[in-house]
Design an enzyme around this catalytic site. Structure first.
Site, PDB file in Angstrom:
ATOM      1  N   CYS A  93     -13.643   7.956  -5.230  1.00 54.57           N
ATOM      2  CA  CYS A  93     -13.034   6.695  -5.649  1.00 54.57           C
ATOM      3  C   CYS A  93     -13.302   5.617  -4.600  1.00 54.57           C
ATOM      4  CB  CYS A  93     -11.545   6.876  -5.875  1.00 54.57           C
ATOM      5  SG  CYS A  93     -11.165   8.105  -7.139  1.00 54.57           S
TER       6      CYS A  93
ATOM      7  N   GLY B 161      -6.701  13.861  -0.424  1.00 52.58           N
ATOM      8  CA  GLY B 161      -7.701  14.675  -1.058  1.00 52.58           C
ATOM      9  C   GLY B 161      -7.316  15.148  -2.460  1.00 52.58           C
TER      10      GLY B 161
ATOM     11  N   SER C  85      -3.506  10.957 -11.691  1.00 50.94           N
ATOM     12  CA  SER C  85      -4.056   9.654 -11.308  1.00 50.94           C
ATOM     13  C   SER C  85      -4.957   9.111 -12.410  1.00 50.94           C
ATOM     14  CB  SER C  85      -4.852   9.785 -10.004  1.00 50.94           C
ATOM     15  OG  SER C  85      -3.997  10.163  -8.935  1.00 50.94           O
TER      16      SER C  85
ATOM     17  N   CYS D 113       3.624   8.942   8.480  1.00 55.78           N
ATOM     18  CA  CYS D 113       3.607   8.487   7.092  1.00 55.78           C
ATOM     19  C   CYS D 113       2.238   8.755   6.499  1.00 55.78           C
ATOM     20  CB  CYS D 113       3.933   6.988   7.044  1.00 55.78           C
ATOM     21  SG  CYS D 113       3.772   6.212   5.412  1.00 55.78           S
ATOM     22  N   ASP D 114       2.186   8.919   5.195  1.00 59.91           N
ATOM     23  CA  ASP D 114       0.926   9.131   4.488  1.00 59.91           C
ATOM     24  C   ASP D 114      -0.028   7.957   4.675  1.00 59.91           C
ATOM     25  OD1 ASP D 114      -0.923  10.272   2.611  1.00 59.91           O
ATOM     26  OD2 ASP D 114      -0.133   8.920   1.099  1.00 59.91           O
TER      27      ASP D 114
ATOM     28  N   CYS E   1      11.190 -13.704   6.889  1.00 67.92           N
ATOM     29  CA  CYS E   1      11.647 -12.638   5.991  1.00 67.92           C
ATOM     30  C   CYS E   1      13.159 -12.438   6.089  1.00 67.92           C
ATOM     31  CB  CYS E   1      10.938 -11.334   6.327  1.00 67.92           C
ATOM     32  SG  CYS E   1       9.158 -11.359   6.037  1.00 67.92           S
TER      33      CYS E   1
ATOM     34  N   CYS F 220      15.018 -14.751   3.921  1.00 69.87           N
ATOM     35  CA  CYS F 220      14.545 -14.839   2.539  1.00 69.87           C
ATOM     36  C   CYS F 220      15.638 -14.441   1.553  1.00 69.87           C
ATOM     37  CB  CYS F 220      13.325 -13.936   2.358  1.00 69.87           C
ATOM     38  SG  CYS F 220      12.650 -13.936   0.679  1.00 69.87           S
TER      39      CYS F 220
ATOM     40  N   CYS G 231       6.258  -2.318   2.563  1.00 66.30           N
ATOM     41  CA  CYS G 231       5.697  -1.333   3.490  1.00 66.30           C
ATOM     42  C   CYS G 231       5.032  -2.003   4.694  1.00 66.30           C
ATOM     43  CB  CYS G 231       4.689  -0.461   2.760  1.00 66.30           C
ATOM     44  SG  CYS G 231       4.010   0.864   3.804  1.00 66.30           S
TER      45      CYS G 231
ATOM     46  N   CYS H 103       3.608 -10.689  -0.166  1.00 69.89           N
ATOM     47  CA  CYS H 103       4.886 -11.408  -0.204  1.00 69.89           C
ATOM     48  C   CYS H 103       4.974 -12.385  -1.369  1.00 69.89           C
ATOM     49  CB  CYS H 103       5.109 -12.140   1.114  1.00 69.89           C
ATOM     50  SG  CYS H 103       6.544 -13.245   1.122  1.00 69.89           S
TER      51      CYS H 103
END
Length: 438
Positions: free
Chosen positions: A39, A86, A142, A318-319, A360, A363, A373, A392
């Site tokens: 991909c 993967g 997916s 984190c991934d 932020c 806001c 994230c 944003c």
């Protein structure tokens, strides 16, 4: 993949350490970044460069260690074992059969184990589907939309589209009545076709649960041209390890308002006819924030409880941060309980709010967004302060647009009603010309 937990239904299990979080989410990658697809937007393909010479296969010894430690470390009665890549099905069916056996061996009395797997679906046959059904796996599939849209970027190693293979896998899963969620990335090829994508999932695939994940591939002036070529490292091409560096984005990435407009278009259809029937993670997560109970890590004030385990036992914060600087350690040397509660991981989670710019913090939709994230915070605010989320502008459009129906649904839930009553309320308002709040 959506694996939301209703914490009120779970009771804590006694643990020797009171420092462990009540629950944490861990994505295990038994094949690392190895995948049978190529991909174009998948920056994770480049993570192979972290482990030169590796076979990218989790050993049986490590599998047992991982399952045992995960069950020891969790303090809820319901524990989720989550597989990703993967492409995890490259490990073969026997590997996952052993994972189920180890879970049965090491779970505590009263502990219930759930299994999830995120897959591209191309390897799914009747044996896989029967296994998933037998053990109640939640399968995340997916798919980026109809064939022409899906095949724009989701291609195999030969550069050919994967749609037909994925649909064959999807049909096999449906024939075996496996629980399936659809995970769709949103990018330059489908961002301007929100209803075509949504209708395909809802009407053609009959999907009830779906996620829309924004594609934002960061690059710098020096790396942009190479990044636009993709991340697979095909023979004869240069390759770079993807890291969260740079304030530019690839040509496949969303424009800053595009994701918000994509969500708005789908939301307007959903809130008018599909509430209670179709579940879109972004909408469920938004409602949770309007209820004052944030559920999704990207919209919480702090994070740090969603980690990633590589095929060799390395545990990352984190991934989206599988990079050397975010490596916490290896579970074959240090119990994951200690790594999850380390000062390094605590700081990673606390920095989500601690590094928010003043723009932020002031806001009006901070409660809904919380800066989203950290991986996407690489542009400057109007006051030229660094750390603004690239998306944003789109998120502001989205959250302001949904405020009125979200307030209605939150009020319904607080009064013990069902959220789907919002559809009739909005229809009556439209009939009588009631002006929505903005």
């Amino acid at each position: 993949m959506a694996t939301q937990l209703n914490k009120s239904n779970h009771r804590p299990i006694a643990m020797t350490s009171t420092r462990t979080p009540l629950a944490f989410h861990l994505l295990a990658k038994p094949t690392g970044a190895a995948c049978n697809l190529d991909c174009k937007y998948c920056f994770f393909l480049s993570k192979e460069m972290l482990y030169p010479g590796s076979r990218f296969r989790m050993t049986d010894e490590l599998l047992e260690t991982y399952i045992r430690q995960l069950l020891e470390a969790q303090r809820l009665s319901e524990v989720s074992i989550n597989w990703q890549g993967g492409e995890p099905t490259l490990m073969g069916l026997d590997f996952f059969q052993r994972s189920v056996e180890y879970a049965e061996k090491y779970k505590s009395p009263g502990q219930h184990v759930l299994f999830t797997i995120q897959t591209n679906g191309t390897k799914i046959d009747k044996d896989w589907a029967a296994f998933f059904k037998k053990h109640n796996f939640l399968v995340g599939l997916s798919v980026d939309g109809p064939k022409e849209i899906h095949d724009a970027y989701r291609v195999n190693k030969g550069g050919q589209g994967s749609f037909d293979q994925v649909m064959r896998g999807w049909r096999t899963l449906m024939e075996h009545r496996v629980d399936v969620n659809i995970l769709s990335t949103v990018h330059a090829a489908n961002a301007d076709h929100p209803l075509e994508v949504y209708h395909f999932f809802r009407d053609e695939l009959k999907a009830q649960y779906m996620q829309f994940i924004p594609i934002v591939e960061r690059a710098s002036v020096e790396t942009l041209a190479l990044a636009n070529q993709g991340w697979s490292g095909r023979p004869g091409t240069d390759r770079r390890l993807y890291t969260q560096i740079g304030d530019l984005v690839t040509e496949r990435s969303l424009k800053q308002e595009q994701y918000g407009r994509f969500l708005i278009t789908i939301f307007d259809e959903w809130v008018g006819r599909d509430v209670g029937q179709i579940f879109v993670q972004s909408f469920d997560a938004a409602l949770a924030n309007w209820m004052g109970q944030p559920s999704l890590c990207i919209f919480q004030r702090t994070c740090g409880e969603s980690l990633a385990l590589e095929h060799n036992g390395d545990l990352y914060s984190c991934d989206h941060f599988v990079e050397p600087v975010y490596l916490l350690g290896n579970i074959q040397k240090t119990h994951m309980r200690e790594l999850v509660t380390s000062d390094q991981q605590k700081k990673f989670g606390q920095d989500k709010f601690g590094t928010l710019p003043k723009y932020c913090r002031q806001c009006e939709v901070l409660f809904a967004c919380n800066g989203e994230c950290p991986r996407n915070r690489f542009v400057n605010t109007p006051d030229d302060e660094p750390g603004l989320n690239y998306l944003c502008a789109g998120y502001k459009l989205f959250f302001k647009h949904i405020d009125h129906p979200m307030r209605i649904m939150a009020d319904l839930l607080r009064r013990g009603h069902y959220a789907d009553e919002v559809m009739n309320i909005l229809a009556r308002e439209e009939m009588h010309g009631v002006q929505k709040e903005v």
